[in-house]
Design a protein around this motif. Structure first.
Motif, PDB file in Angstrom:
ATOM      1  N   VAL A 116      -4.450   9.605  16.428  1.00 48.49           N
ATOM      2  CA  VAL A 116      -4.149   8.516  15.506  1.00 48.49           C
ATOM      3  C   VAL A 116      -3.172   9.023  14.453  1.00 48.49           C
ATOM      4  O   VAL A 116      -3.281  10.164  13.989  1.00 48.49           O
ATOM      5  N   VAL A 117      -2.212   8.186  14.067  1.00 44.67           N
ATOM      6  CA  VAL A 117      -1.274   8.528  13.002  1.00 44.67           C
ATOM      7  C   VAL A 117      -1.812   7.992  11.683  1.00 44.67           C
ATOM      8  O   VAL A 117      -2.139   6.798  11.565  1.00 44.67           O
ATOM      9  N   TYR A 118      -1.907   8.889  10.703  1.00 48.68           N
ATOM     10  CA  TYR A 118      -2.349   8.535   9.357  1.00 48.68           C
ATOM     11  C   TYR A 118      -1.174   8.645   8.399  1.00 48.68           C
ATOM     12  O   TYR A 118      -0.273   9.479   8.583  1.00 48.68           O
ATOM     13  N   GLY A 119      -1.215   7.821   7.366  1.00 48.16           N
ATOM     14  CA  GLY A 119      -0.217   7.890   6.312  1.00 48.16           C
ATOM     15  C   GLY A 119      -0.886   7.898   4.962  1.00 48.16           C
ATOM     16  O   GLY A 119      -2.012   7.412   4.803  1.00 48.16           O
ATOM     17  N   VAL A 120      -0.196   8.466   3.990  1.00 52.75           N
ATOM     18  CA  VAL A 120      -0.700   8.439   2.626  1.00 52.75           C
ATOM     19  C   VAL A 120       0.454   8.136   1.688  1.00 52.75           C
ATOM     20  O   VAL A 120       1.582   8.606   1.884  1.00 52.75           O
ATOM     21  N   SER A 121       0.185   7.313   0.706  1.00 56.48           N
ATOM     22  CA  SER A 121       1.134   7.008  -0.353  1.00 56.48           C
ATOM     23  C   SER A 121       0.547   7.476  -1.673  1.00 56.48           C
ATOM     24  O   SER A 121      -0.501   8.126  -1.700  1.00 56.48           O
ATOM     25  N   ILE A 131       0.815  -1.217   0.000  1.00 60.18           N
ATOM     26  CA  ILE A 131       0.000   0.000   0.000  1.00 60.18           C
ATOM     27  C   ILE A 131       0.847   1.264   0.000  1.00 60.18           C
ATOM     28  O   ILE A 131       0.314   2.363  -0.165  1.00 60.18           O
ATOM     29  N   CYS A 132       2.148   1.105   0.188  1.00 59.98           N
ATOM     30  CA  CYS A 132       3.041   2.265   0.279  1.00 59.98           C
ATOM     31  C   CYS A 132       4.319   1.952  -0.495  1.00 59.98           C
ATOM     32  O   CYS A 132       5.365   1.687   0.101  1.00 59.98           O
ATOM     33  N   PRO A 133       4.256   1.968  -1.819  1.00 61.43           N
ATOM     34  CA  PRO A 133       5.389   1.495  -2.627  1.00 61.43           C
ATOM     35  C   PRO A 133       6.548   2.465  -2.760  1.00 61.43           C
ATOM     36  O   PRO A 133       7.602   2.087  -3.274  1.00 61.43           O
ATOM     37  N   GLY A 134       6.388   3.717  -2.332  1.00 60.66           N
ATOM     38  CA  GLY A 134       7.464   4.693  -2.519  1.00 60.66           C
ATOM     39  C   GLY A 134       7.375   5.816  -1.517  1.00 60.66           C
ATOM     40  O   GLY A 134       7.266   5.585  -0.303  1.00 60.66           O
ATOM     41  N   PHE A 135       7.400   7.051  -2.024  1.00 62.16           N
ATOM     42  CA  PHE A 135       7.304   8.211  -1.141  1.00 62.16           C
ATOM     43  C   PHE A 135       5.989   8.192  -0.364  1.00 62.16           C
ATOM     44  O   PHE A 135       4.981   7.645  -0.818  1.00 62.16           O
ATOM     45  N   ALA A 136       6.005   8.824   0.820  1.00 61.07           N
ATOM     46  CA  ALA A 136       4.834   8.819   1.675  1.00 61.07           C
ATOM     47  C   ALA A 136       4.858  10.049   2.569  1.00 61.07           C
ATOM     48  O   ALA A 136       5.860  10.762   2.647  1.00 61.07           O
ATOM     49  N   ALA A 137       3.731  10.293   3.244  1.00 65.67           N
ATOM     50  CA  ALA A 137       3.633  11.362   4.228  1.00 65.67           C
ATOM     51  C   ALA A 137       2.774  10.862   5.371  1.00 65.67           C
ATOM     52  O   ALA A 137       1.948   9.952   5.207  1.00 65.67           O
ATOM     53  N   GLY A 167      -3.652   9.840  -5.535  1.00 65.62           N
ATOM     54  CA  GLY A 167      -3.509  11.280  -5.679  1.00 65.62           C
ATOM     55  C   GLY A 167      -2.558  11.669  -6.790  1.00 65.62           C
ATOM     56  O   GLY A 167      -1.546  10.995  -7.034  1.00 65.62           O
ATOM     57  N   ALA A 168      -2.888  12.746  -7.475  1.00 63.97           N
ATOM     58  CA  ALA A 168      -2.056  13.247  -8.577  1.00 63.97           C
ATOM     59  C   ALA A 168      -0.988  14.172  -8.000  1.00 63.97           C
ATOM     60  O   ALA A 168      -1.130  15.389  -7.992  1.00 63.97           O
ATOM     61  N   TRP A 169       0.096  13.570  -7.518  1.00 61.93           N
ATOM     62  CA  TRP A 169       1.140  14.305  -6.822  1.00 61.93           C
ATOM     63  C   TRP A 169       2.344  14.545  -7.701  1.00 61.93           C
ATOM     64  O   TRP A 169       2.658  13.748  -8.588  1.00 61.93           O
ATOM     65  N   TYR A 170       3.017  15.636  -7.422  1.00 61.71           N
ATOM     66  CA  TYR A 170       4.336  15.876  -7.992  1.00 61.71           C
ATOM     67  C   TYR A 170       5.318  15.944  -6.827  1.00 61.71           C
ATOM     68  O   TYR A 170       5.112  16.711  -5.894  1.00 61.71           O
ATOM     69  N   SER A 171       6.350  15.152  -6.849  1.00 58.95           N
ATOM     70  CA  SER A 171       7.391  15.072  -5.811  1.00 58.95           C
ATOM     71  C   SER A 171       6.864  14.545  -4.491  1.00 58.95           C
ATOM     72  O   SER A 171       7.285  14.972  -3.424  1.00 58.95           O
ATOM     73  N   GLY A 172       5.947  13.589  -4.540  1.00 60.55           N
ATOM     74  CA  GLY A 172       5.545  12.869  -3.349  1.00 60.55           C
ATOM     75  C   GLY A 172       4.223  13.291  -2.769  1.00 60.55           C
ATOM     76  O   GLY A 172       3.834  14.455  -2.847  1.00 60.55           O
ATOM     77  N   PRO A 173       3.496  12.355  -2.138  1.00 59.64           N
ATOM     78  CA  PRO A 173       2.163  12.637  -1.594  1.00 59.64           C
ATOM     79  C   PRO A 173       2.230  13.437  -0.300  1.00 59.64           C
ATOM     80  O   PRO A 173       3.258  13.504   0.381  1.00 59.64           O
ATOM     81  N   HIS A 174       1.087  14.035   0.068  1.00 58.00           N
ATOM     82  CA  HIS A 174       0.963  14.807   1.302  1.00 58.00           C
ATOM     83  C   HIS A 174      -0.402  14.551   1.917  1.00 58.00           C
ATOM     84  O   HIS A 174      -1.380  14.258   1.231  1.00 58.00           O
TER      85      HIS A 174
END
Length: 675
Positions: free
Chosen positions: A614-619, A601-607, A642-649
């Motif tokens: 609670v701690v949330y994450g997004v990839s 569920i988190c293959p690369g960059f993340a935030a 999400g349509a991200w440039y240089s990593g999700p937030h």
């Protein structure tokens, strides 16, 4: 109440006595994936679509052909070219390319019939990255003519005989010179002149010679080369190093242009000032070098003896006769990032990253500004960067813009102008603070008082790429993790909104690792290290005093990829790596106590963000959360993509509602976890 910091530990000590075995076991599971987590989809989250996150005609290149300016898009889908007709100040034609995410390189052949375009891609798509548009038939689509093996095309040049030359780069590989022969339709690699360069973004061509400019503007430091300039003999097929010694201290050659019998060379600087060199084409050992007033000099265009160029402070003119530089005054607005500059009939045609074309009379300084959207440019959703939220407004960062969403008027967003890229952002007491790339420092915007964002803090220019921003309420400091593209390593910026005081602590992890992530607890900053190169350490965690600039302790995790994101909940520091590894550090004992493999569920960059306990994450693909006691992961929104440039937030407002992207749209997520 602030707790006293833990006592210092040796810089390379991994853990307190007795904890080494636990860390070794935890680190091993991060590497091998033995502690695999199986995400499960949860119900109960309410998702509200707030409309496109950012809408604009974003651009990254421009060139004047005849009386028409051709402009290449940036971070839009599909990639496209538009034609802006100067006499009517209207967009008169367009063509969609569809490959990659941005068009950075444009060049016309000597006849003015063909426009060549080079595309930047995020991955090797196996599709053309070189295109040609027949300007005699603008209603017909541009066609793909081939692909260089360098993933990105950064610059193009067309020789007098119509042969096209391209340069660019791909991470982990030295850049080559590429040739497209219109007669055969073949793209050919001509060799790698500088094996230690990380990127080439300058090329120029004559009947006999191709000039190749490279350096280390990305992935600098270590053994990467500095500015290098080569002459390629078209007949012999050989390269010769012709770099003026004065230029070798700069990170990279920025631009090349042939004007008459001279080659004009500009550099990108880092710790010093950018330079201009003028070289005699008949004798390349004969040259002059002049420093500019800023760290960049680009978009070279000539008017006889004068060479006009864009720099940090706007437009300037360089006299080749007197070797002097004069700022160009004009009566128009801030031009922001300039991606196109040409001279015609006593005027400069400026294409701004803010999305307008400016025509500036060089004698009087009078200007005419035409916004591209109202002139007919297609306005569409752009990929996004940082997100910040508070009670009324949500802000989304992009290229030369910060979109302000008014939650009282869903679907209505106003575009604020800020040069460069708002990589990350936070809202404090209603005021927006952003970390601005490239080398723009921290900007602020108060919706109650400001018409537009403005810069509030500058930092060393080589510390140019802010990546993660958070607020330290104990020390009342904004904390920003930073990468140095040219020198390697990175820094921690601090800024006090109440007093304006600032500091930059360079290489707090080490000389190789940048600070990709930063989190805070009880006045201590926790820094997550990463390393964009293939050599050296990565994944180091550092506990750091952001006031004294002193390290308390560190943990070196033997990771193949570095830290992508950090978040604090209570005494636990949560971390994600760039390959989907998850770890939890107990800050009271300074030990990794939990790991999992989340690459599904988190293959690369993340935030990550902590909201409602609670701690949330997004990839790039998924929004997920962690159980506060077991650290088990649960999927909140699968396929968020999400349509991200240089990593999700992802960020949260004061009510605990989450904000991120689903596709190109900003979404608000109200989650009700069962914990």
């Amino acid at each position: 109440m602030r707790q006293p910091p833990l006592p210092p530990v040796g810089r390379r000590q991994l853990l307190l006595a007795g904890g080494a075995v636990g860390l070794a076991a935890a680190s091993a599971s991060l590497l091998t994936g033995q502690a695999h987590a199986s995400p499960t989809r949860t119900r109960g989250a309410t998702i509200t679509d707030l409309g496109p996150a950012i809408e604009q005609f974003a651009l990254m290149s421009a060139v004047l052909v005849g009386d028409t300016v051709y402009i290449g898009s940036r971070n839009l889908s599909p990639t496209r070219l538009i034609a802006f007709h100067l006499p009517t100040r209207k967009v008169v034609s367009r063509t969609d390319l569809g490959t990659g995410h941005s068009v950075q390189a444009l060049a016309a052949d000597p006849t003015g019939r063909y426009l060549y375009a080079g595309v930047l891609t995020k991955a090797d798509e196996g599709r053309p990255n070189l295109f040609r548009w027949d300007l005699r038939s603008p209603d017909e689509a541009a066609v793909g003519i081939g692909r260089t093996e360098d993933r990105d095309v950064r610059e193009l040049a067309v020789a007098p005989d119509g042969t096209v030359y391209a340069v660019g780069g791909v991470p982990g590989k030295a850049p080559a010179l590429w040739r497209y022969d219109p007669g055969t339709g073949k793209v050919t690699g001509l060799g790698v002149p500088d094996p230690k360069a990380t990127l080439a973004r300058a090329v120029a061509a004559t009947d006999t010679t191709v000039f190749f400019g490279a350096g280390s503007v990305l992935g600098g430091g270590g053994g990467a080369s500095r500015a290098s300039l080569y002459a390629y003999d078209r007949a012999a097929g050989t390269f010769t190093d012709i770099t003026p010694p004065e230029l070798k201290k700069d990170p990279s050659i920025r631009e090349l242009a042939v004007f008459g019998d001279r080659l004009v060379v500009s550099t990108s600087a880092s710790t010093g000032r950018a330079q201009l060199a003028v070289m005699d084409l008949a004798d390349l050992t004969s040259f002059s070098v002049t420093p500019t007033d800023g760290t960049v000099a680009k978009n070279l265009t000539s008017d006889g003896d004068l060479v006009h160029f864009a720099g940090d402070a706007g437009l300037s003119s360089y006299s080749m006769a007197t070797r002097t530089i004069t700022p160009l005054a004009y009566d128009g607005p801030d031009l922001g990032e300039i991606w196109g500059l040409d001279h015609t009939d006593g005027a400069l045609v400026v294409v701004s990253g803010y999305g307008f074309v400016g025509e500036i009379d060089t004698a009087s300084g009078a200007s005419v500004i035409t916004e591209l959207g109202p002139a007919g440019a297609p306005v569409s959703p752009q990929t996004a960067m940082g997100i910040a939220a508070e009670g009324r407004y949500v802000y989304v960062g992009g290229n030369n813009v910060v979109a302000r969403h008014d939650l009282r008027r869903p679907g209505k967003a106003a575009n604020l102008r800020a040069p460069g890229e708002a990589k990350d952002a936070e809202v404090l007491d209603g005021v927006l603070y952003t970390g601005q790339y490239n080398a723009q420092g921290i900007w602020a915007y108060d919706p109650a008082d400001d018409e537009q964002p403005h810069q509030v803090a500058r930092f060393p220019s080589e510390q140019n790429r802010p990546l993660d921003l958070c607020y330290d309420a104990v020390n009342e400091l904004m904390l920003v993790g930073v990468q140095s593209d040219t020198e390697g390593g990175g820094s921690l910026w601090t800024y006090a909104p109440k007093t304006g005081e600032k500091s930059a602590f360079v290489d707090p992890v080490d000389e190789t690792q940048l600070v990709r992530a930063v989190a805070t607890r009880d006045g201590v900053a926790y820094l997550g290290g990463d390393n964009p190169t293939t050599k050296g350490p990565r994944g180091t965690l550092v506990a750091f005093d952001p006031v004294a600039g002193r390290e308390h302790w560190r943990v070196d995790l033997p990771l193949s990829t570095g830290v992508a994101a950090l978040a604090v909940r209570g005494r636990h520091l949560y971390g994600l790596t760039r390959s989907g590894g998850f770890f939890v550090v107990d800050l009271t004992i300074r030990r990794v106590i939990h790991t999992a493999d989340l690459h599904d569920i988190c293959p690369g960059f993340a935030a990550m963000v902590t909201s409602g306990g609670v701690v949330y994450g997004v990839s790039d693909t998924t929004l997920f959360r962690f159980h506060p006691k077991t650290f088990a992961v649960s999927t909140v929104v699968p396929g968020i993509n999400g349509a991200w440039y240089s990593g999700p937030h992802v960020n949260a407002d004061s009510r605990g509602r989450l904000y991120t992207l689903r596709g190109h749209h900003l979404v608000r997520i109200e989650d009700r976890p069962e914990v």
